[in-house]
Design a protein around this motif. Sequence first.
Motif, PDB file in Angstrom:
ATOM      1  N   LEU A 134       0.778  -1.234  -0.025  1.00  9.20           N
ATOM      2  CA  LEU A 134      -0.014   0.019  -0.080  1.00  9.20           C
ATOM      3  C   LEU A 134       1.017   1.112  -0.062  1.00  9.20           C
ATOM      4  CD1 LEU A 134      -2.877   1.031   0.101  1.00  9.20           C
ATOM      5  CD2 LEU A 134      -2.732   1.243   2.447  1.00  9.20           C
ATOM      6  N   LEU A 135       1.800   1.286   0.779  1.00  7.87           N
ATOM      7  CA  LEU A 135       2.799   2.561   0.726  1.00  7.87           C
ATOM      8  C   LEU A 135       4.126   2.268   0.377  1.00  7.87           C
ATOM      9  CD1 LEU A 135       2.468   3.314   4.671  1.00  7.87           C
ATOM     10  CD2 LEU A 135       1.292   4.636   2.593  1.00  7.87           C
ATOM     11  N   GLU A 136       4.390   3.458  -0.415  1.00  4.14           N
ATOM     12  CA  GLU A 136       5.801   3.530  -0.583  1.00  4.14           C
ATOM     13  C   GLU A 136       6.641   4.460   0.364  1.00  4.14           C
ATOM     14  OE1 GLU A 136       5.399   5.223  -4.752  1.00  4.14           O
ATOM     15  OE2 GLU A 136       5.555   3.163  -5.548  1.00  4.14           O
ATOM     16  N   GLU A 137       8.149   4.421   0.586  1.00  2.36           N
ATOM     17  CA  GLU A 137       8.767   5.198   1.156  1.00  2.36           C
ATOM     18  C   GLU A 137       8.937   6.551   0.535  1.00  2.36           C
ATOM     19  OE1 GLU A 137      13.159   4.705   3.762  1.00  2.36           O
ATOM     20  OE2 GLU A 137      12.761   3.743   2.040  1.00  2.36           O
ATOM     21  N   SER A 138       8.532   7.494   1.773  1.00  2.00           N
ATOM     22  CA  SER A 138       8.621   8.887   1.040  1.00  2.00           C
ATOM     23  C   SER A 138       9.800   9.644   2.009  1.00  2.00           C
ATOM     24  CB  SER A 138       7.225   9.447   1.575  1.00  2.00           C
ATOM     25  OG  SER A 138       7.340  10.828   1.419  1.00  2.00           O
ATOM     26  N   GLU A 139      10.480  10.795   1.467  1.00  2.00           N
ATOM     27  CA  GLU A 139      11.624  11.501   2.012  1.00  2.00           C
ATOM     28  C   GLU A 139      10.871  12.480   3.125  1.00  2.00           C
ATOM     29  OE1 GLU A 139      14.692  14.930   0.913  1.00  2.00           O
ATOM     30  OE2 GLU A 139      13.439  14.161  -0.727  1.00  2.00           O
ATOM     31  N   TYR A 140       9.648  12.560   2.881  1.00  5.38           N
ATOM     32  CA  TYR A 140       8.834  13.608   3.811  1.00  5.38           C
ATOM     33  C   TYR A 140       8.022  12.988   4.775  1.00  5.38           C
ATOM     34  CZ  TYR A 140      10.752  17.108   0.562  1.00  5.38           C
ATOM     35  OH  TYR A 140      11.717  17.571  -0.597  1.00  5.38           O
ATOM     36  N   ASN A 141       7.320  11.957   4.322  1.00  5.51           N
ATOM     37  CA  ASN A 141       6.194  11.434   5.169  1.00  5.51           C
ATOM     38  C   ASN A 141       6.731  10.011   5.977  1.00  5.51           C
ATOM     39  OD1 ASN A 141       4.247  13.246   4.272  1.00  5.51           O
ATOM     40  ND2 ASN A 141       4.206  12.337   2.384  1.00  5.51           N
ATOM     41  N   THR A 142       7.750   9.370   5.473  1.00  2.95           N
ATOM     42  CA  THR A 142       8.257   8.226   6.279  1.00  2.95           C
ATOM     43  C   THR A 142       8.915   8.632   7.524  1.00  2.95           C
ATOM     44  OG1 THR A 142       8.355   6.902   4.171  1.00  2.95           O
ATOM     45  CG2 THR A 142       9.534   6.095   6.117  1.00  2.95           C
ATOM     46  N   GLN A 143       8.511   8.024   8.648  1.00  2.00           N
ATOM     47  CA  GLN A 143       9.327   8.281   9.987  1.00  2.00           C
ATOM     48  C   GLN A 143      10.132   7.234  10.423  1.00  2.00           C
ATOM     49  OE1 GLN A 143       8.979  11.283  11.566  1.00  2.00           O
ATOM     50  NE2 GLN A 143       7.443  11.983  10.137  1.00  2.00           N
ATOM     51  N   PRO A 144      11.092   7.388  11.194  1.00  6.72           N
ATOM     52  CA  PRO A 144      11.770   6.008  11.896  1.00  6.72           C
ATOM     53  C   PRO A 144      10.823   4.806  12.076  1.00  6.72           C
ATOM     54  CG  PRO A 144      12.519   8.047  12.932  1.00  6.72           C
ATOM     55  CD  PRO A 144      11.295   8.431  12.117  1.00  6.72           C
ATOM     56  N   PRO A 145      11.317   3.484  11.996  1.00 10.57           N
ATOM     57  CA  PRO A 145      10.683   2.424  12.369  1.00 10.57           C
ATOM     58  C   PRO A 145       9.841   2.568  13.636  1.00 10.57           C
ATOM     59  CG  PRO A 145      12.829   1.933  11.570  1.00 10.57           C
ATOM     60  CD  PRO A 145      12.790   3.471  11.790  1.00 10.57           C
ATOM     61  N   LEU A 146       8.543   2.140  13.449  1.00 10.21           N
ATOM     62  CA  LEU A 146       7.867   2.008  14.630  1.00 10.21           C
ATOM     63  C   LEU A 146       8.238   1.346  15.799  1.00 10.21           C
ATOM     64  CD1 LEU A 146       5.085   3.873  15.200  1.00 10.21           C
ATOM     65  CD2 LEU A 146       3.743   1.923  14.583  1.00 10.21           C
ATOM     66  N   THR A 147       8.107   2.003  17.243  1.00 12.96           N
ATOM     67  CA  THR A 147       8.236   1.169  18.311  1.00 12.96           C
ATOM     68  C   THR A 147       6.951   1.201  19.013  1.00 12.96           C
ATOM     69  OG1 THR A 147       9.411   3.213  19.544  1.00 12.96           O
ATOM     70  CG2 THR A 147      10.824   1.733  18.150  1.00 12.96           C
ATOM     71  N   LYS A 148       6.964   0.502  20.235  1.00 15.92           N
ATOM     72  CA  LYS A 148       5.968   0.359  21.027  1.00 15.92           C
ATOM     73  C   LYS A 148       6.038   1.691  22.119  1.00 15.92           C
ATOM     74  CE  LYS A 148       3.874  -2.105  25.151  1.00 15.92           C
ATOM     75  NZ  LYS A 148       4.336  -3.075  26.230  1.00 15.92           N
ATOM     76  N   GLN A 149       7.353   2.139  22.208  1.00 10.69           N
ATOM     77  CA  GLN A 149       7.149   3.588  22.951  1.00 10.69           C
ATOM     78  C   GLN A 149       6.734   4.748  22.098  1.00 10.69           C
ATOM     79  OE1 GLN A 149       9.859   1.255  22.513  1.00 10.69           O
ATOM     80  NE2 GLN A 149       9.477   0.366  24.674  1.00 10.69           N
ATOM     81  N   MET A 150       6.964   4.606  20.606  1.00 10.17           N
ATOM     82  CA  MET A 150       6.551   5.613  19.807  1.00 10.17           C
ATOM     83  C   MET A 150       5.056   5.824  19.767  1.00 10.17           C
ATOM     84  SD  MET A 150       9.518   5.068  16.716  1.00 10.17           S
ATOM     85  CE  MET A 150       8.785   6.324  15.854  1.00 10.17           C
TER      86      MET A 150
END
Length: 268
Positions: free
Chosen positions: A5-21
Amino acid sequence: MRKYLLEESEYNTQPPLTKQMIEHAEKTLKVSLPASYLELLSTQYNGGNLRFDGFLDDDEGQYTINEIEGIGEETGGILNSLETAEEWELPEALLPFGGDGFDLYCFDYRECGPHGEPPIIHLNTEEFMVSRLAGNFEEFTDRLFSSYDNYVFGFEHVADDDRALMDKLETVLNCTFKKKESRAKNGIFVSRKAVHPVWTDRCGDLSKLLLYENIRTGNRDYPEYPECNWYMIAMIKKDLYDTLFGLLQDGLPYKTVLIHKPPAIIWG
């Protein structure tokens, strides 16, 4: 949930998601984020460009959404939605996750409460018009489609000698190819080489074709079709589709597959 569904984006992609995030975001936003939204950010990219950018509501209203916001570590992504809501004076409990300043796509917690399953709404901030699009995030993403308005064909296992493919296509389509460097059309493809033939069918209708070499390393533009290493984009009228597809299938030694056809709404 769609796999691609998604493609990586310079502006919209954040660091890998964690439980803390996730915990930080839900505490900051004071809501429980939808499980399907968190699954998408965890299994694909933590925010990015949508490969399927069109949406048609139950009343055949057409919408375009280009990205899904991810979750930043401290700020960024959907964590900026509070600022967006304040800037546009949004009703309380609307949480934007995509769109720009004039067209926002939001989780709507007004009726379900901060820990319920929010419907998805579109908000036109110029006219302040709210439209309900789907009962939840998963339903919304399942109904997205690619609004790209050209046909795309794929050729499987083409040899590295691209001239061989060109020669066969020139014979099949009765045209002459001229190779030149080109940028991809509309950001759909990433390509180093493009071939621009012009050909005329038996009825005399002029049609244009673009041919792109698939990148052999990294992410493919059509990861659902890993065997296709060349694509042809056909900017043709719908009544020429059968003619072209038949020529490609019958005249080439490579398997030809239809990867994409324009949505019916494009043709009215």
